[in-house]
Design an enzyme around this catalytic site. Structure first.
Site, mmCIF file in Angstrom:
data_model
loop_
_atom_site.group_PDB
_atom_site.id
_atom_site.type_symbol
_atom_site.label_atom_id
_atom_site.label_comp_id
_atom_site.label_asym_id
_atom_site.label_seq_id
_atom_site.Cartn_x
_atom_site.Cartn_y
_atom_site.Cartn_z
ATOM 1 N N LYS A 17 -8.893 -1.792 -35.031
ATOM 2 C CA LYS A 17 -8.490 -2.651 -34.264
ATOM 3 C C LYS A 17 -9.879 -3.515 -34.000
ATOM 4 O O LYS A 17 -10.863 -2.760 -33.632
ATOM 5 C CB LYS A 17 -8.010 -2.244 -32.802
ATOM 6 N N CYS B 156 -2.114 -5.902 -31.670
ATOM 7 C CA CYS B 156 -1.760 -6.183 -30.257
ATOM 8 C C CYS B 156 -2.761 -7.092 -29.716
ATOM 9 O O CYS B 156 -2.460 -8.347 -29.864
ATOM 10 C CB CYS B 156 -1.834 -4.740 -29.478
ATOM 11 N N ASP C 283 16.448 -1.614 0.378
ATOM 12 C CA ASP C 283 15.610 -0.717 -0.733
ATOM 13 C C ASP C 283 16.201 0.490 -1.135
ATOM 14 O O ASP C 283 16.410 0.681 -2.406
ATOM 15 C CB ASP C 283 14.257 -0.108 0.241
ATOM 16 N N SER C 284 16.753 1.233 -0.216
ATOM 17 C CA SER C 284 17.285 2.599 -1.096
ATOM 18 C C SER C 284 18.759 1.980 -1.921
ATOM 19 O O SER C 284 19.049 2.695 -2.892
ATOM 20 C CB SER C 284 17.796 3.391 0.253
ATOM 21 N N PRO D 47 17.949 9.655 -0.917
ATOM 22 C CA PRO D 47 18.079 9.369 0.495
ATOM 23 C C PRO D 47 18.467 7.902 0.777
ATOM 24 O O PRO D 47 17.918 6.957 0.561
ATOM 25 C CB PRO D 47 16.737 9.576 1.221
ATOM 26 N N LEU D 48 19.822 7.783 1.143
ATOM 27 C CA LEU D 48 20.573 6.562 1.119
ATOM 28 C C LEU D 48 20.547 6.040 2.544
ATOM 29 O O LEU D 48 21.340 6.713 3.162
ATOM 30 C CB LEU D 48 21.785 6.557 0.337
ATOM 31 N N SER D 49 19.887 5.048 2.834
ATOM 32 C CA SER D 49 19.950 4.590 4.409
ATOM 33 C C SER D 49 20.830 3.615 4.780
ATOM 34 O O SER D 49 21.226 3.154 5.680
ATOM 35 C CB SER D 49 18.593 4.304 4.825
ATOM 36 N N GLY D 50 21.275 2.779 3.701
ATOM 37 C CA GLY D 50 22.063 1.594 3.742
ATOM 38 C C GLY D 50 21.539 0.343 3.809
ATOM 39 O O GLY D 50 21.957 -0.856 4.305
ATOM 40 N N GLY D 51 20.181 0.336 3.689
ATOM 41 C CA GLY D 51 19.222 -0.717 3.814
ATOM 42 C C GLY D 51 18.989 -1.436 2.227
ATOM 43 O O GLY D 51 19.515 -0.847 1.168
ATOM 44 N N GLU E 196 2.053 0.044 -32.329
ATOM 45 C CA GLU E 196 0.674 0.624 -31.948
ATOM 46 C C GLU E 196 0.585 2.042 -31.730
ATOM 47 O O GLU E 196 1.360 2.531 -30.923
ATOM 48 C CB GLU E 196 -0.198 -0.157 -30.963
#
Length: 799
Positions: free
Chosen positions: A114, A175, A361-362, A355-359, A45
């Site tokens: 369409k 579509c 999410d990151s 930024p890597l926090s060790g949790g 499309e």
């Protein structure tokens, strides 16, 4: 005459307003289709300008440049003797339409607009386009001068028609016409159309890939015939990732498909269809034949060509194939990774800073980047020259060829543990080990000095020094001290992102990655303009629950053992002081709800369209074995109060790839206010009334059980002469009323006006109604005063 036709469905990774690049990819798809034996080619499309041009569709330039690109494609020698259709916008009598333009040998055959706009989810097509509503009707379209001069045509058919060749008939859907309840492929089939074609722009959502496949398969199963579905792939400038998965179905079976997750910009899927298979299948459907005999016909535009080969007896038709679906964990591993790759190579930047926090999410964001690197390396080893070219361009190294994901990850991803006195040794260690196992370029810094400097400025100006709650500070001080740490990390992230490549003797900068999941965004458990504020966020559309599952998958699939420790560690922001070196703060304790509960709240709010009262009613049933009604009430109220107070944060939410249908992203998907009256007084009172009714009904049941146990029977009411007698334990009691209803009476149903949940209707005279002070509003009409000034939040906090 032959009876076998080879058709091609093209999957393209287009870019909004990149007319030159889009044209090159379309031309490449036509060339590949020809080389694979295709005699008919279709594409996605709006493939010429790109789907996500949005308000650029109000600009006449977008239409002009689309015609210019189409003209160059039509005039190309590689397009000769091939029936081709492409997607582009067209203005007809000052109305903009989303169209398919079909051409053959430098002549436009038909422009098909369409007929059904898509306006749900992330789509807003009616903002720019109108639906063609003239069913089975065509009009003359006056071609632009540049096209008319080149083709010798002045007008072409425009409208709802089909293409007829010497041996078959081709019809079109675009579509949404496949998805809506009145899909046109049934009418096309009954009108004798044997090949139905759909150019689409369908984006991915978790656990939804089977829907498109089922629709394609069923369209050809119920109506008979071939169905060609061509879809976009990639990020063309928006928050969605177009899902690929172009497919060709025949009589209810998928016979060819493209890949769903791929870094390839152009993929052509071909299949050879035996037209006699369609005819015999339809002839066997006797009810279909009955309907077809009386079905209205579509206008047919004849093209003097043959799509089949007279000597095709030795050409084999494609057999059915088995469709294998990806798991949700695989979808998380691949879709955001592909989206980030498109974002990176089109942004002109040199990599990512995380930024890597060790949790969880990151770490999930880091693992998605690692997954991206694995996909890039696999594509290069598979021979994708464009991917290798993009890698060398991003890294400004014309001789670099990555041999493994860790090697590439070290060049593309800089991770940084931004520790403070509130950070534990364990999170620092986990971040370092994870960075080592995925191969990122890792840094460790301490933000205490920066935080202390900012607090000293505040002290110098005000003479006050805020303290944490456990140190004797108030909640405002405690929150401010947490927020300043988070915001310092955001500032430092951008500083390092802009300069790290300079220190490594490379040009350009890095894109800052965020790592706030969809649940935390919904709840507002994030600091505005903290380290979740970034250039893009790989996990912003994914729940915490799904991220845990993804990390378990990544641990095994990518061989990252440290993820086991990260998954089992309690989620924490680490913004408050440690207690004897151990964590004193956890996310779920801070939020006042578990991530599982938050996920349920999010799905009910968006997917089930529940307000506070409806959510309470649904959860009463689904949580009946886990929570008492009063506890459900408290949880629902707490969620909605937090949601209302923090909704303003959605206005600055970092762009993320759309992955789930309960996303709170208010940019396009979740259109709701960002300023609420946070006490929800009317809604919460409805919950209180329902809770009161439930409680009293429960008491009745308990007394009933007791009475039945003592007396052997229990009678709750008696009826005499049509009157409802007094029940001492009834949830709501009114004196019985005789005589006709008048305007001096109020009808109530167990205390809830407008709905009768029990079937018992009670009447009371208006003169007997006395307003009682509501603990929701704190207001008594007889006391006078301004009601709005007296409304309190349910927790007692003035709003």
């Amino acid at each position: 005459m032959g009876r076998k036709v080879t058709v091609a469905a093209c999957t393209l990774n287009q870019w909004a307003l990149d007319f030159e690049g889009n044209m090159a990819r379309i031309m490449q798809s036509i060339l590949e289709a020809r080389e694979l034996g295709g005699v008919y080619r279709t594409g996605p499309e709006l493939e010429i300008p790109g789907y996500s041009c949005e308000d650029h569709f109000f600009e006449s330039d977008t239409f002009l440049h689309s015609w210019e690109v189409l003209l160059q494609i039509m005039m190309s020698p590689i397009c000769q003797n091939m029936l081709i259709d492409v997607g582009m916008p067209v203005q007809h009598f000052n109305v903009a339409y989303n169209c398919r333009v079909i051409f053959y040998n430098k002549k436009i055959i038909l422009i098909r607009p369409k007929m059904m706009m898509c306006d749900d989810g992330n789509y807003r097509e009616s903002r720019w386009f109108s639906a063609w509503t003239k069913i089975r009707n065509i009009e003359d379209y006056y071609l632009p001068r540049i096209v008319a001069t080149a083709t010798g045509q002045h007008t072409v058919p425009f409208g709802d028609a089909v293409i007829s060749t010497r041996e078959t008939c081709i019809g079109f859907e675009i579509c949404e016409e496949l998805w809506n309840p009145r899909s046109t492929h049934i009418d096309l089939s009954l009108s004798g159309v044997e090949i139905m074609v759909n150019g689409s722009g369908s984006y991915i959502q978790l656990r939804k890939s089977h829907i498109t496949t089922d629709l394609i398969r069923n369209a050809s199963y119920k109506a008979g015939g071939a169905y060609i579905f061509s879809n976009l792939r990639g990020c063309d400038g928006q928050r969605v990732w177009w899902g690929g998965n172009s497919a060709i179905a025949l009589n209810g079976e998928i016979i060819a498909r493209s890949k769903q997750f791929s870094l390839t910009d152009v993929e052509v899927t071909v299949a050879t269809i035996d037209l006699e298979d369609i005819r015999s299948y339809r002839m066997a459907l006797r009810s279909r034949c009955t309907l077809g005999a009386s079905a209205p016909l579509y206008p047919r535009i004849f093209v003097d060509c043959e799509l089949s080969n007279r000597g095709d007896i030795f050409i084999a038709a494609h057999p059915p194939i088995q469709w294998t679906y990806h798991t949700p964990e695989e979808e998380i591993a691949f879709a955001p990774a592909c989206w980030l790759w498109d974002y990176l190579r089109r942004s002109g930047q040199g990599g990512f800073f995380l930024p890597l926090s060790g949790g969880i999410d990151s770490s999930s964001s880091a693992c998605i980047i690692h997954s991206m690197c694995r996909m890039v390396v696999d594509a290069i080893q598979y021979g994708e020259a464009q991917v290798l070219h993009d890698v060398r361009k991003i890294l400004a190294d014309p001789d670099f060829t990555p041999h493994n994901a860790a090697q590439l990850c070290n060049r593309l991803l800089v991770t940084c543990f931004m520790g403070s006195e509130n950070s534990s040794h364990e999170t620092r260690r986990r971040a370092s080990v994870l960075a080592n196992q995925i191969g990122s370029y890792h840094l460790e810094i301490n933000i205490d000095s920066t935080v202390n400097t900012m607090l000293s400025i505040f002290n110098a100006v005000t003479g006050f020094s805020p303290r944490f709650f456990i140190q004797g500070g108030c909640p405002r001080q405690n929150l401010a001290l947490q927020n300043i740490q988070a915001r310092v990390r955001m500032v430092l992230s951008y500083l390092f992102a802009q300069l790290m490549l300079w220190t490594r003797n490379r040009p350009g900068g890095l894109l800052v990655l965020g790592s706030a999941n969809v649940d935390e965004s919904l709840r507002g458990y994030m600091t505005k303009y903290d380290c979740s504020s970034a250039d893009c966020n790989p996990i912003g559309g994914i729940s915490k629950t799904d991220l845990r599952k993804f990390l378990n998958y990544a641990m095994e699939k990518f061989n990252i053992p440290i993820l086991s420790e990260i998954i089992s560690a309690p989620p924490t922001a680490e913004l408050e002081p440690l207690h004897e070196g151990q964590l004193a703060q956890t996310d779920e304790q801070d939020m006042g709800m578990t991530y599982s509960e938050l996920c349920e709240f999010g799905r009910l709010r968006k997917q089930a369209a529940c307000g506070p009262y409806s959510m309470f009613c649904k959860l009463i049933a689904s949580w009946r074995n886990e929570c008492a009604p009063k506890e459900v009430s408290d949880k629902v109220k707490h969620f909605f109060r937090c949601y209302a107070i923090n909704r303003h944060k959605m206005t600055v939410l970092t762009p993320s790839v759309h992955m789930d249908s309960y996303s709170p992203d208010d940019n396009r998907f979740d259109h709701r206010p960002f300023l609420y009256r946070a006490n929800w007084s009317w809604q919460f009172k409805a919950i209180d009334d329902e809770l009161d009714r439930i409680t009293r009904a429960s008491n009745i049941a308990q007394k009933s059980d007791k009475s039945e146990h003592e007396n052997g029977e229990f009678k709750t009411r008696s009826e005499s002469h049509g009157k409802i007698e007094k029940q001492q334990n009834s949830p709501v009691y009114f004196e019985a009323h005789d005589g006709p209803l008048t305007s001096d009476h109020i009808i109530t149903t167990n205390g809830m006006s407008g709905a009768c949940s029990s079937g018992n209707i009670f009447l009371i005279e208006k003169s007997q109604v006395q307003l009682k002070k509501s603990h929701s509003t704190g207001y008594n009409k007889n006391q006078g005063g301004n009601v709005m000034g007296r409304i309190k939040d349910r927790t007692g906090v003035a709003v």
